[in-house]
Motif scaffolding. Structure first.
Motif, PDB file in Angstrom:
ATOM      1  N   ALA A  52     -45.639   3.248  15.865  1.00 48.49           N
ATOM      2  CA  ALA A  52     -45.537   2.776  16.683  1.00 48.49           C
ATOM      3  C   ALA A  52     -45.732   4.296  18.040  1.00 48.49           C
ATOM      4  O   ALA A  52     -45.883   5.053  17.640  1.00 48.49           O
ATOM      5  N   THR A  53     -46.428   3.566  18.455  1.00 49.83           N
ATOM      6  CA  THR A  53     -46.610   4.530  19.246  1.00 49.83           C
ATOM      7  C   THR A  53     -46.100   4.249  21.548  1.00 49.83           C
ATOM      8  O   THR A  53     -46.333   2.585  21.581  1.00 49.83           O
TER       9      THR A  53
ATOM     10  N   LEU B 141     -47.661  -6.199  17.711  1.00 49.24           N
ATOM     11  CA  LEU B 141     -46.939  -6.211  18.347  1.00 49.24           C
ATOM     12  C   LEU B 141     -46.350  -5.279  20.121  1.00 49.24           C
ATOM     13  O   LEU B 141     -45.590  -4.258  19.279  1.00 49.24           O
ATOM     14  N   GLU B 142     -45.977  -6.035  20.361  1.00 45.79           N
ATOM     15  CA  GLU B 142     -46.132  -4.726  22.184  1.00 45.79           C
ATOM     16  C   GLU B 142     -44.462  -5.516  23.107  1.00 45.79           C
ATOM     17  O   GLU B 142     -44.769  -6.545  22.998  1.00 45.79           O
ATOM     18  N   PRO B 143     -43.159  -4.541  22.623  1.00 44.35           N
ATOM     19  CA  PRO B 143     -42.328  -4.764  23.579  1.00 44.35           C
ATOM     20  C   PRO B 143     -42.846  -4.882  25.415  1.00 44.35           C
ATOM     21  O   PRO B 143     -43.105  -3.713  25.787  1.00 44.35           O
ATOM     22  N   GLY B 144     -41.948  -6.339  25.538  1.00 48.86           N
ATOM     23  CA  GLY B 144     -41.584  -5.792  27.238  1.00 48.86           C
ATOM     24  C   GLY B 144     -43.594  -5.668  27.656  1.00 48.86           C
ATOM     25  O   GLY B 144     -43.761  -5.244  28.488  1.00 48.86           O
TER      26      GLY B 144
ATOM     27  N   PRO C  76     -48.321  -5.291   7.194  1.00 46.04           N
ATOM     28  CA  PRO C  76     -48.525  -3.847   8.069  1.00 46.04           C
ATOM     29  C   PRO C  76     -49.113  -4.696   9.309  1.00 46.04           C
ATOM     30  O   PRO C  76     -49.559  -5.085   9.784  1.00 46.04           O
ATOM     31  N   PHE C  77     -48.562  -3.960  10.475  1.00 42.80           N
ATOM     32  CA  PHE C  77     -48.456  -4.072  11.790  1.00 42.80           C
ATOM     33  C   PHE C  77     -47.770  -2.969  12.524  1.00 42.80           C
ATOM     34  O   PHE C  77     -47.468  -1.852  11.921  1.00 42.80           O
ATOM     35  N   ALA C  78     -48.830  -2.496  13.674  1.00 43.80           N
ATOM     36  CA  ALA C  78     -48.337  -1.673  15.201  1.00 43.80           C
ATOM     37  C   ALA C  78     -47.373  -1.970  15.919  1.00 43.80           C
ATOM     38  O   ALA C  78     -47.563  -3.629  15.907  1.00 43.80           O
ATOM     39  N   VAL C  79     -46.710  -1.390  16.854  1.00 41.22           N
ATOM     40  CA  VAL C  79     -45.578  -1.272  17.717  1.00 41.22           C
ATOM     41  C   VAL C  79     -46.688  -0.597  18.596  1.00 41.22           C
ATOM     42  O   VAL C  79     -46.991   0.605  18.681  1.00 41.22           O
TER      43      VAL C  79
END
Length: 269
Positions: free
Chosen positions: A141-142, A54-57, A113-116
Motif C-alpha cells: 500500500a502506497t 485499487l485506488e481509494p478516493g 495479488p493487488f496493491a493499493v
C-alpha cells in the motif's frame, strides 16, 4: 481525496459566508486533490504500480491516469458522484481503468495479488490502513497521509505504535517523501508524506496469536513500563527482556519492533 469523512482544510468559514454546495461537499468528503504534477509523478514512480491496483478516493483522476500510464490495471473508487462521473467520462477510452462510484471501505478485497495506491482522506487514514492490513492478497500500500501519521507509524519520532508493532511480523513500514500542503487543492492544514507498507514474503512469526497477545500485554500500561506489564503474566520476564536487549524499565513505545520479535522468541522458545 474523497470519502465520507470531514475535511481538514485551512478554510475556517462558517456555515454561511457564501460557501457553495460544492464547497460544502468537498469539506464533508475530505476532498484535497493532488494537483502538483511533479508530486503526482514522484508518487506514482515510488508506488511502481503493476498488475491490479485499487485506488481509494480517486477524485477526478490525476493519479488514476498516471497509474494506468505506468502499466497498472486500475480500479478507481470515488464516493462523490460528480467527480466519479467526470472520471468515468475521462477514462472511457481506457479499458485498463474501471471507475467505481462508491465507498472504498465497503469494497471486498480481491482474492488475487493487488496493491493499493492512493491520495487518501486524512480523516479516513486509520480505517483505510486497517482495510489494507486485513486484506490477505495485498502486496503493498502506497498512501499519501498526514506527515505526522506517517512519522508515527514508521518510528520516525523514535517511538513505535501498537499498530506498527502488531503488524511488523507481516509488514514493513517506510516513510518516503514529504509532500507540501501547497501541492493540494483545497490546501489542507498540514503537510503530507508518502507512506509505504509492504507485505513480507514470509511472516517473521509463526504463531501470530501469541505474538499479538504479548504485544498487547506490553502496551497495556500496567506498571508504567514494559517489564512491569509483562511480569503480570510472565514472572521471569527479566531474563527474556535481557536476551532481547530491553531494559525492564523501558517505556513500551521505545521498544523497537525487532526487539519485540526477539522478546517473543525468548519467551516462547
Amino acid at each position: 481525496m474523497a470519502q465520507r469523512f470531514s475535511s481538514r482544510t485551512q478554510s475556517k468559514l462558517g456555515t454561511g459566508g457564501g460557501r457553495t454546495p460544492r464547497d460544502r461537499a468537498r469539506r464533508e468528503l475530505s476532498q484535497n486533490f493532488l494537483v502538483d504534477r511533479h508530486a503526482v509523478e514522484s508518487f506514482v514512480a515510488l508506488a511502481n504500480p503493476c498488475g491490479l491496483v485499487l485506488e481509494p478516493g480517486a477524485g477526478e483522476g490525476a493519479l488514476t491516469l498516471a497509474l494506468a500510464g505506468h502499466g497498472a490495471e486500475v480500479i478507481a473508487y470515488e464516493i462523490d458522484p460528480l467527480p466519479a462521473a467526470k472520471l468515468t467520462a475521462r477514462t472511457r477510452r481506457h479499458p485498463e481503468i474501471r471507475v467505481v462510484q462508491g465507498d472504498f471501505l465497503r469494497a471486498r478485497p480481491p482474492r488475487t495479488p493487488f496493491a493499493v495506491v492512493g491520495n487518501i482522506p486524512f480523516s479516513a487514514t486509520t480505517e483505510i490502513v486497517d482495510w489494507c492490513l486485513n486484506a490477505p492478497a495485498l502486496t503493498s500500500a502506497t498512501l499519501l497521509t498526514q506527515l505526522e501519521y506517517a512519522r508515527k507509524r514508521t518510528g520516525d519520532y523514535g517511538r513505535w505504535s501498537l499498530r506498527t508493532v502488531l503488524s511488523w511480523p507481516r509488514f514493513t513500514w517506510t516513510l518516503h517523501n514529504r509532500v507540501p500542503r501547497s501541492a493540494f487543492r483545497p490546501i489542507p492544514a498540514v503537510d503530507a508524506a508518502i507512506l509505504r507498507i509492504d507485505r513480507r514474503p514470509h511472516p517473521l512469526v509463526a504463531d501470530r496469536s501469541s505474538f499479538e497477545r504479548l504485544v498487547r500485554l506490553g502496551f497495556s500500561g500496567i506498571g508504567g513500563s514494559i517489564g512491569a506489564s509483562l511480569k503480570t503474566r510472565h514472572p521471569h520476564a527479566d531474563s527474556a527482556l535481557s536476551a532481547a536487549g530491553i531494559a525492564p524499565g523501558t517505556v513500551v513505545a521505545y521498544v523497537h519492533p525487532d526487539q519485540w520479535l526477539a522478546l517473543h522468541a525468548a519467551l516462547t522458545g
